[in-house]
Design a protein around this motif. Structure first.
Motif, PDB file in Angstrom:
ATOM      1  N   ARG A 155      33.135  58.747  51.817  1.00  0.00           N
ATOM      2  CA  ARG A 155      33.198  57.310  52.126  1.00  0.00           C
ATOM      3  C   ARG A 155      34.393  57.082  53.047  1.00  0.00           C
ATOM      4  O   ARG A 155      35.517  57.428  52.711  1.00  0.00           O
ATOM      5  N   VAL A 156      34.112  56.494  54.172  1.00  0.00           N
ATOM      6  CA  VAL A 156      35.163  56.212  55.135  1.00  0.00           C
ATOM      7  C   VAL A 156      35.459  54.721  55.087  1.00  0.00           C
ATOM      8  O   VAL A 156      34.565  53.889  55.257  1.00  0.00           O
ATOM      9  N   GLU A 157      36.711  54.415  54.811  1.00  0.00           N
ATOM     10  CA  GLU A 157      37.136  53.008  54.771  1.00  0.00           C
ATOM     11  C   GLU A 157      37.197  52.461  56.198  1.00  0.00           C
ATOM     12  O   GLU A 157      37.712  53.106  57.096  1.00  0.00           O
ATOM     13  N   ALA A 158      36.691  51.280  56.387  1.00  0.00           N
ATOM     14  CA  ALA A 158      36.704  50.653  57.719  1.00  0.00           C
ATOM     15  C   ALA A 158      37.993  49.908  57.975  1.00  0.00           C
ATOM     16  O   ALA A 158      38.726  49.524  57.175  1.00  0.00           O
TER      17      ALA A 158
END
Length: 133
Positions: free
Chosen positions: A130-133
């Motif tokens: 999961r890549v945080e925006a």
């Protein structure tokens, strides 16, 4: 031959190990759980001989729930393996390996290692990042 296919010669060899094994201890014969586990184990063995692996797996699982023995975990793994239910086969093989005595298990332990390696190759792993925006 694709990795997910079971080689008939390997399955026959493993079945011969299954058919020779079984929990038996004279002093435990009076224990109701052991007697019930033995009945499920024998039913599983008979069903596996008939190649009715789904039903055999259920019988071995019931036996294992009552009395935890490595031979029962091995036979459960063999059924799952034959059904190509590799995740469950891996779990049962890990349970077997945790309890089995390599010195006395011999061919069954070697076969368990072979099935485990094959099942692990057949199971895909997905990693989600999961890549945080």
């Amino acid at each position: 031959m694709p990795a997910t296919l079971i080689r008939p010669s390997s399955l026959v060899a493993a079945l011969s190990l299954l058919l020779l094994a079984g929990p038996a201890a004279a002093q435990e014969a009076e224990d109701p759980n052991t007697m019930e586990a033995r009945a499920h184990f024998d039913r599983g063995r008979d069903l596996a001989e008939q190649r009715r692996f789904s039903e055999a797996a259920e019988a071995f699982r019931r036996s294992l729930d009552l009395v935890d023995r490595p031979v029962t975990a091995f036979n459960l793994a063999l059924c799952y393996y034959a059904l190509e239910r590799y995740v469950e086969a891996i779990e049962a093989l890990d349970r077997y390996r945790a309890q089995a005595d390599i010195a006395t298990e011999g061919d069954a332990y070697v076969e368990a290692q072979r099935m485990l390696a094959h099942a692990q190759r057949a199971v895909a792993e997905i990693h989600v990042i999961r890549v945080e925006a």
